[in-house]
Write a protein that holds these residues in place. Structure first.
Motif: not given
Length: 384
Positions: A147, A154, A118, A156-157
């Motif tokens: 982030g 979802g 992140e 970027e995660d």
């Protein structure tokens, strides 16, 4: 650019001129945002539309305006509006702005290895499909700030924790109305993402012959700079009415803002923002956020009044000049503006008649301003 910005429109909400060629180009900021103002030097081209907004909801936000008579010439002091001389030459500052923009566009980053976390800026290839069918608008290669929240929830995660060079398959469901695209919103997307690298220090290119050769068909800085100058002067020629109008507006001073006209202008500005939010497929608050406001209420508190005054100033100046020079628009002028404006804003209205009824003042003001600007242009000496 985030995927959301890319899908909503390739040029969405960057309402900032490429260069500041004159004193701030007035171009009636408020009227520009009211819609696609024919003859006011501004054109919008948004690829995605959303369903029309509930018209009753719009009207709740707009105040009733009582009719009040005013005399435009008593409200404004005109400066020099005819017989002016306006330079269309590209200045050194204009050219440098273009060069700086190119340098920024071609700035890259040191490519670092490791595990994405992140806060990292990463570069990735991605391909999205819905129901087994590849969708071009959610495929490509781009920088992703992990982030930031700029991509579908979802996305970027899923990249966080990936190793550089790793390929990953995952699925996510796009929220309703997220992109303003019925093909994508509310659908489950199957993504294949390859993490290319983590961005390190920026690598800023130098404006030299080698750089020029890598981005153009020119061999030297001198040749490329000359081409930029020629391009800018062509743009200046196309925008020359805006330049002289900007100068005229700068020299005119408002003595009094008629209350009825100011109230009407507030409505015009708000209606224009509502229509553009519809056109680009975002909520009102999201649209106002692009102008640095948290929501619509903050916009009303901090920016609306100044934009309304800018709108009123243009109307007063145009009406005063039209009266002095005996200018008026024709029915054909009005009908052409109505036709073009409705075509570009039809998503927000039930019919052309509905659009005209709700935007009558704006259309009449726009038609008059166009005629006045054309007349001023005919009575201006443009030099290169």
């Amino acid at each position: 650019m985030s995927q959301k910005e890319k899908v909503e429109t390739d040029e969405f909400m960057e309402i900032i001129p490429a260069s500041e060629k004159k004193k701030t180009i007035f171009i009636c900021t408020a009227i520009l945002v009211v819609g696609i103002a024919i003859g006011l030097g501004f054109a919008w081209a948004f690829p995605l539309l959303k369903s029309p907004m509930n018209s009753e909801k719009k009207e709740e936000k707009l105040q009733e305006v009582e009719v009040e008579k005013y005399t435009a010439s008593e409200c404004v002091n005109l400066g020099k509006y005819k017989g002016r001389e306006v330079s269309l030459a590209a200045t050194d500052e204009d050219i440098q702005i273009e060069i700086d923009s190119l340098i920024e566009e071609y700035t890259t980053y040191e490519q670092e290895r490791g595990i994405a976390q992140e806060g990292d800026m990463v570069y990735a290839d991605f391909e999205g499909s819905i129901g087994g069918k590849k969708v071009d608008s959610i495929c490509g290669s781009d920088y992703v700030e992990l982030g930031s929240g700029g991509w579908a929830p979802g996305f970027e995660d899923a990249i966080m924790g990936m190793q550089c060079g790793q390929k990953k398959n995952f699925k996510l469901t796009v929220p309703e109305n997220f992109y303003g695209d019925n093909e994508i919103d509310g659908k489950e997307i199957s993504y294949t993402v390859t993490l290319k690298y983590i961005c390190g220090e920026s690598i800023i290119p130098e404006y030299n012959d080698e750089f020029v050769q890598s981005i153009s068909n020119y061999d030297t800085v001198e040749e490329h700079t000359a081409s930029l100058k020629k391009k800018l002067e062509k743009e200046n020629e196309e925008d020359k009415l805006e330049f002289v109008w900007s100068d005229v507006m700068y020299d005119c001073k408002v003595k009094k803002y008629p209350k009825t006209l100011l109230a009407s202008a507030r409505n015009e500005v708000l209606q224009g923002y509502y229509d553009m939010a519809d056109l680009t497929g975002v909520s009102r608050d999201e649209f106002f956020q692009s102008f640095g406001c948290e929501n619509e209420e903050e916009f009303k508190e901090t920016q609306l009044e100044d934009l309304a005054k800018d709108t009123v100033k243009e109307i007063l100046v145009a009406e005063t000049i039209a009266q002095k020079e005996k200018l008026q628009y024709t029915k054909e002028d009005y009908d052409e503006i109505l036709k073009d404006e409705y075509e570009n804003n039809s998503a927000s209205y039930k019919s052309r008649e509905d659009y005209e009824e709700k935007n009558k003042n704006y259309l009449e003001h726009t038609a008059l301003i166009v005629v006045v600007k054309d007349w001023i242009g005919e009575n201006t000496k443009f030099v290169h």
